[in-house]
Write an enzyme that holds these catalytic residues in place. Structure first.
Site: not given
Ligand code: NDP
Length: 447
Positions: A127, A167
């Protein structure tokens, strides 16, 4: 209670990695499941095998200098933790978020190792990321940052070495800038060095949708063990990013109703179901907030700044934002409101107390390692297509994804049965993932 053979291992992890709470939490969660394994197969407690699995093979920390639009030099910190390569090249995403520390990346790399093992595919775990905050940055600033990040990262990765993906904060735009810089530095069109690429520069169909779709397939499999389905269910999803959006899309296609979702500023509730086309327009194309969706949509939707999205009564909850976003209190609220299933789209979104509350209440609980493995599995399919210079149809790729998720579900369920804990997917995922990595680590000798 940890097994007495595992206690000193955990104590050593705490001592050697001070202050890295998320890493400690992720290790503890896996070790909690391993007592039964070493009781049944004492060989796994030998040769410092578990200790080796808790120690990354390599941790890279680097400076990322870049120039902002006001001509000021900015400095961020970049990380790549190459955790375990027993099963294949290191594989795992890159996160850009101001909260990123070495311990964050280590926890994610550790989880990734077992998740990748669970997919049954030839990929190791890693990662990366940076404390860079893309929010409010211009397109040019994002490009300059990505180029500087890749200028250093480039020397550590490669299609047979380490294959990053996206991510939090890293989507196709950022991957494009990184791939461009890698191509420029190396003078090679090495498609297989990154996954999550755009379709006309080596990407795979379904990769964008894969994590969310996969999480829904996994929860669907769990529901079917109790004769249930998504049809007619109230579903609450946290986040509104890549994972959340495609989770919502697949839930809707299976007849579920998306009542609420969130971002870091608050959450929206819409009893008649969120309009996913409008949400996608706001989040993906305009890079807006869920509050913007509420303004555009008008009546029928409520925006709640801050607050807990888990207070909204739901049959099914899909935490899809970030780690430790669903607490013990949130879990108790969900249970009180009648939740029947929880699928972790994000990595470690439920605190240990929340997981216990769900398991105690016999709620179907799909841990992230298993439930969100569809993203990395489809990344591995992207690597296959890149290696054979091929490009598969949406239907073919989605069918593969669906088969992989069913396979992961069944592997977790069977392992849980085998260890006398039917329906405990946490135990099933941890043990099944561990066994596959552990076997390979043993076979490769002390390296
Ligand atoms: P994105 O950046 O596309 O979206 C993240 C979302 O979560 C946004 O709506 C963001 O809101 C919110 N968010 C992020 N950090 C925080 C925080 N500290 N507090 C509150 N809200 C938060 O990321 P992904 O959708 O790609 O990833 C989401 C999760 O899924 C993570 O845990 C990632 O590790 C996991 N994941 C992702 C994969 C992928 O293929 N993308 C694969 C497997 C797991 P805002 O915009 O306001 O920050």
């Amino acid at each position: 209670m940890l097994d007495e053979k595992l206690e000193p291992i955990y104590a050593d992890v705490l001592r050697r990695n001070p202050g890295e709470d998320e890493f400690h939490q992720a290790v503890r969660e896996v070790l909690d499941s391993l007592g039964a394994v070493i009781a049944k197969h004492p060989i796994y407690a030998e040769g410092a095998l578990i200790e080796r699995l808790c120690e990354p093979e390599r941790q890279i920390i680097f400076r990322v200098p870049w120039v902002d639009d006001q001509n000021r030099v900015q400095i961020n910190r970049g990380f790549r933790v190459q955790f375990n390569s027993a099963l294949g090249p290191y594989k795992g995403g890159i996160r850009f978020h101001p909260s990123v520390l070495l311990g964050t990346i280590k926890f994610l790399g550790f989880e990734q190792t077992f998740k990748n093992a669970l997919t049954g595919m030839p990929i190791g775990g890693g990662k990366g990321g940076s404390d860079f905050d893309p929010k409010g940055r211009s397109e040019n600033e994002i490009m300059r940052f990505c180029q500087s990040f890749m200028t250093e990262l480039g020397r550590h990765i490669g299609e047979h070495t380490d294959v990053p993906a996206g991510d939090i904060g890293v989507g196709q735009r950022e991957l494009g800038y990184m791939f461009g810089q890698y191509k420029r530095i190396t003078n090679r069109y090495e498609s297989g060095v990154l996954t999550g690429k755009g379709l006309n520069w080596g990407g795979s169909r379904v990769r964008t949708e894969a994590t969310g779709y996969g999480a829904v397939y996994f929860v669907d499999c769990m529901l079917r063990t109790r004769g249930q389905s998504f049809d007619g269910k109230r579903v609450v999803v946290s986040g509104a990013g890549n994972v959340a959006i495609y989770t919502m899309q697949k839930v809707a296609s299976l007849g579920g109703r998306i009542i609420a979702c969130s971002d870091s500023e608050g959450y929206i509730v819409e009893e008649n179901g969120i309009d996913l086309e409008l949400l996608k327009e706001v989040k993906e194309r305009r890079r807006g907030r869920v509050s913007d969706y509420a303004k555009l949509r008008g009546s029928g939707v409520i925006f709640k700044p801050n607050g807990r999205v888990w207070d909204v009564p739901a049959d099914i909850a899909m935490p899809s934002a970030t780690q430790n976003e669903l607490t013990g209190q949130d879990a108790r609220t969900l249970v009180k409101n009648g939740v029947i299933a929880v699928g972790e789209g994000a990595n470690m979104p439920c605190t240990p107390e929340a997981v216990r509350a769900f398991l105690d209440a016999k709620v179907l609980f799909g841990p992230g390692k298993a439930a969100n493995a569809g993203g990395v599995a489809t990344s591995a399919l992207e690597m296959q297509q890149n290696a054979s210079r091929d490009s598969w149809s949406f239907e073919t790729t989605e069918k593969r994804l669906s088969e992989i998720m069913h396979g992961i579900h069944d592997r977790c369920a069977q392992t849980a049965d085998e260890y006398g804990a039917p329906g405990n997917y946490v135990l099933g995922a941890n043990i099944a993932g561990f066994m596959r990595v552990a076997e390979a680590v043993r076979a490769l000798g002390v390296i």
